[in-house]
Design a protein around this motif. Sequence first.
Motif, PDB file in Angstrom:
ATOM      1  N   ALA A  98     -84.350   5.468  77.364  1.00 42.09           N
ATOM      2  CA  ALA A  98     -84.113   6.290  78.557  1.00 42.09           C
ATOM      3  C   ALA A  98     -84.206   7.780  78.218  1.00 42.09           C
ATOM      4  O   ALA A  98     -84.763   8.569  78.992  1.00 42.09           O
ATOM      5  N   SER A  99     -83.687   8.167  77.048  1.00 45.58           N
ATOM      6  CA  SER A  99     -83.731   9.594  76.688  1.00 45.58           C
ATOM      7  C   SER A  99     -85.181  10.035  76.473  1.00 45.58           C
ATOM      8  O   SER A  99     -85.562  11.154  76.819  1.00 45.58           O
ATOM      9  N   LYS A 100     -86.003   9.142  75.931  1.00 46.13           N
ATOM     10  CA  LYS A 100     -87.427   9.457  75.751  1.00 46.13           C
ATOM     11  C   LYS A 100     -88.135   9.549  77.110  1.00 46.13           C
ATOM     12  O   LYS A 100     -88.975  10.420  77.322  1.00 46.13           O
ATOM     13  N   LEU A 101     -87.794   8.656  78.043  1.00 49.09           N
ATOM     14  CA  LEU A 101     -88.424   8.690  79.369  1.00 49.09           C
ATOM     15  C   LEU A 101     -88.126  10.028  80.045  1.00 49.09           C
ATOM     16  O   LEU A 101     -88.994  10.625  80.687  1.00 49.09           O
ATOM     17  N   LYS A 145    -100.872   2.857  68.748  1.00 50.09           N
ATOM     18  CA  LYS A 145    -100.242   3.018  67.424  1.00 50.09           C
ATOM     19  C   LYS A 145     -98.746   2.755  67.524  1.00 50.09           C
ATOM     20  O   LYS A 145     -98.079   3.265  68.421  1.00 50.09           O
ATOM     21  N   ARG A 146     -98.221   2.005  66.577  1.00 56.88           N
ATOM     22  CA  ARG A 146     -96.796   1.665  66.609  1.00 56.88           C
ATOM     23  C   ARG A 146     -96.009   2.705  65.795  1.00 56.88           C
ATOM     24  O   ARG A 146     -95.561   2.433  64.684  1.00 56.88           O
ATOM     25  N   VAL A 147     -95.910   3.901  66.357  1.00 55.48           N
ATOM     26  CA  VAL A 147     -95.234   5.004  65.667  1.00 55.48           C
ATOM     27  C   VAL A 147     -93.739   4.704  65.522  1.00 55.48           C
ATOM     28  O   VAL A 147     -93.163   4.836  64.454  1.00 55.48           O
ATOM     29  N   HIS A 148     -93.119   4.279  66.622  1.00 55.12           N
ATOM     30  CA  HIS A 148     -91.698   3.915  66.609  1.00 55.12           C
ATOM     31  C   HIS A 148     -91.595   2.393  66.505  1.00 55.12           C
ATOM     32  O   HIS A 148     -92.378   1.677  67.124  1.00 55.12           O
ATOM     33  N   GLY A 156     -94.542  -1.156  73.059  1.00 51.65           N
ATOM     34  CA  GLY A 156     -93.349  -0.324  73.207  1.00 51.65           C
ATOM     35  C   GLY A 156     -93.604   0.791  74.205  1.00 51.65           C
ATOM     36  O   GLY A 156     -94.593   1.522  74.075  1.00 51.65           O
ATOM     37  N   ILE A 157     -92.708   0.937  75.168  1.00 46.55           N
ATOM     38  CA  ILE A 157     -92.929   1.924  76.233  1.00 46.55           C
ATOM     39  C   ILE A 157     -93.024   3.351  75.676  1.00 46.55           C
ATOM     40  O   ILE A 157     -93.843   4.144  76.135  1.00 46.55           O
ATOM     41  N   VAL A 158     -92.234   3.646  74.651  1.00 48.02           N
ATOM     42  CA  VAL A 158     -92.261   5.010  74.098  1.00 48.02           C
ATOM     43  C   VAL A 158     -93.583   5.245  73.366  1.00 48.02           C
ATOM     44  O   VAL A 158     -94.247   6.271  73.560  1.00 48.02           O
ATOM     45  N   ASN A 159     -94.003   4.264  72.560  1.00 47.05           N
ATOM     46  CA  ASN A 159     -95.309   4.387  71.883  1.00 47.05           C
ATOM     47  C   ASN A 159     -96.443   4.537  72.901  1.00 47.05           C
ATOM     48  O   ASN A 159     -97.357   5.339  72.707  1.00 47.05           O
ATOM     49  N   ILE A 160     -96.381   3.757  73.982  1.00 45.26           N
ATOM     50  CA  ILE A 160     -97.456   3.775  74.991  1.00 45.26           C
ATOM     51  C   ILE A 160     -97.522   5.138  75.689  1.00 45.26           C
ATOM     52  O   ILE A 160     -98.582   5.756  75.791  1.00 45.26           O
ATOM     53  N   LEU A 161     -96.361   5.608  76.160  1.00 43.89           N
ATOM     54  CA  LEU A 161     -96.357   6.874  76.906  1.00 43.89           C
ATOM     55  C   LEU A 161     -96.696   8.056  75.993  1.00 43.89           C
ATOM     56  O   LEU A 161     -97.404   8.978  76.396  1.00 43.89           O
ATOM     57  N   GLU A 162     -96.211   8.006  74.760  1.00 41.16           N
ATOM     58  CA  GLU A 162     -96.551   9.087  73.808  1.00 41.16           C
ATOM     59  C   GLU A 162     -98.051   9.126  73.546  1.00 41.16           C
ATOM     60  O   GLU A 162     -98.656  10.199  73.538  1.00 41.16           O
ATOM     61  N   HIS A 201     -80.713   0.735  72.075  1.00 47.37           N
ATOM     62  CA  HIS A 201     -82.171   0.874  72.194  1.00 47.37           C
ATOM     63  C   HIS A 201     -82.543   1.350  73.607  1.00 47.37           C
ATOM     64  O   HIS A 201     -83.432   2.198  73.774  1.00 47.37           O
ATOM     65  N   LEU A 202     -81.834   0.819  74.608  1.00 47.80           N
ATOM     66  CA  LEU A 202     -82.118   1.228  75.995  1.00 47.80           C
ATOM     67  C   LEU A 202     -81.757   2.698  76.201  1.00 47.80           C
ATOM     68  O   LEU A 202     -82.474   3.422  76.894  1.00 47.80           O
TER      69      LEU A 202
END
Length: 312
Positions: A254-257, A166-169, A216-222, A249-250
């Motif tokens: 990074a803050s999400k990681l 899902k493309r939340v972000h 998107g890495i954040v969408n994937i990990l979430e 964006h980076l």
Amino acid sequence: MRRIAGVFLAVASVLGAQPRKPIQDVRIDILSTMLTGNAGLGEWGFAAVVEADGRRILFDTGARPETVLRNAEELRIDLSGITDVILSHNHGDHTGGLLTLRRELGRRKQSAISKAYVGAGAFWQRSETSVLAAAKNAYESGGGTFTEVASAREIFPGAWLTGPVKRVHAEKNYGGTGKVRNAEGLWVEDNLPEDMSLVLETTKGLVVVAGCGHAGIVNILEQARREISKAPVHAAIGGWHLFAATDEHLDWTASKLKEFGVENFLGAHCTGIEAVYRIRQRAGLTRRTCATGAVGGGFTLKDGLRPGTLAK
Ligand SMILES: [Zn+2]
Ligand SMILES: [Zn+2]
């Protein structure tokens, strides 16, 4: 009471309710990416062999037909015992080696690279030529099968495919101007709806492997932590498509990681060299825990990242 307990235990075992055993051993060897080490050729593409408690799978197949086959030979990695291949999405830099690997390794072992997993949408009609769609008939007539994955699926104990993410972000980790005909028959922007990643539940947390990270890495990990396991992310490995991302964006990424507990980051393929170093700095990682991935490099659960000679 004893009888009730017995019935309960019987039902629990039928339902498979015994405690889950996380994967103890992981080894990942990169076979296609841009940077290379002492052996193997680099290219714009991605492929890696993933071994988890003795089970081996190929994740993506590189861009040029011969790259993964030749690099594996040079690195003395025998791929002929591998039946399953995960194709993260339809792009040619991830699917270009499929037919060659099936044909050449199939001569050594009939079942080699004969079972391909793709995310739902991989074969949807597109405005631009799809290398995967073009290879479909030849792969199937050579004895290969495609399994389409529409939602999170465990392919062996502790190893999961996310299915489409899902493309939340609005990470927009894809380029191009292509269009895709979706399930409703509408032509829409091709955001690679089929893009999926591999998630391993290990004793140290999640190990996530992505091909191009278009979702998107954040969408994937979430999504991995929402649908597969709440465990922190021990390692994120592969292509994360951040080479064109802005500094802002980076920094957000990074803050999400950090929030997901990412302890190791190996940015190969389309992650971008500058993106890797900015993420290292902003996510509080170090030279040992955040690096650029190279052919012949990789990761083990026991010893962490193996970036390769030039990137360490
Ligand atoms: Zn791609
Ligand atoms: Zn790619």
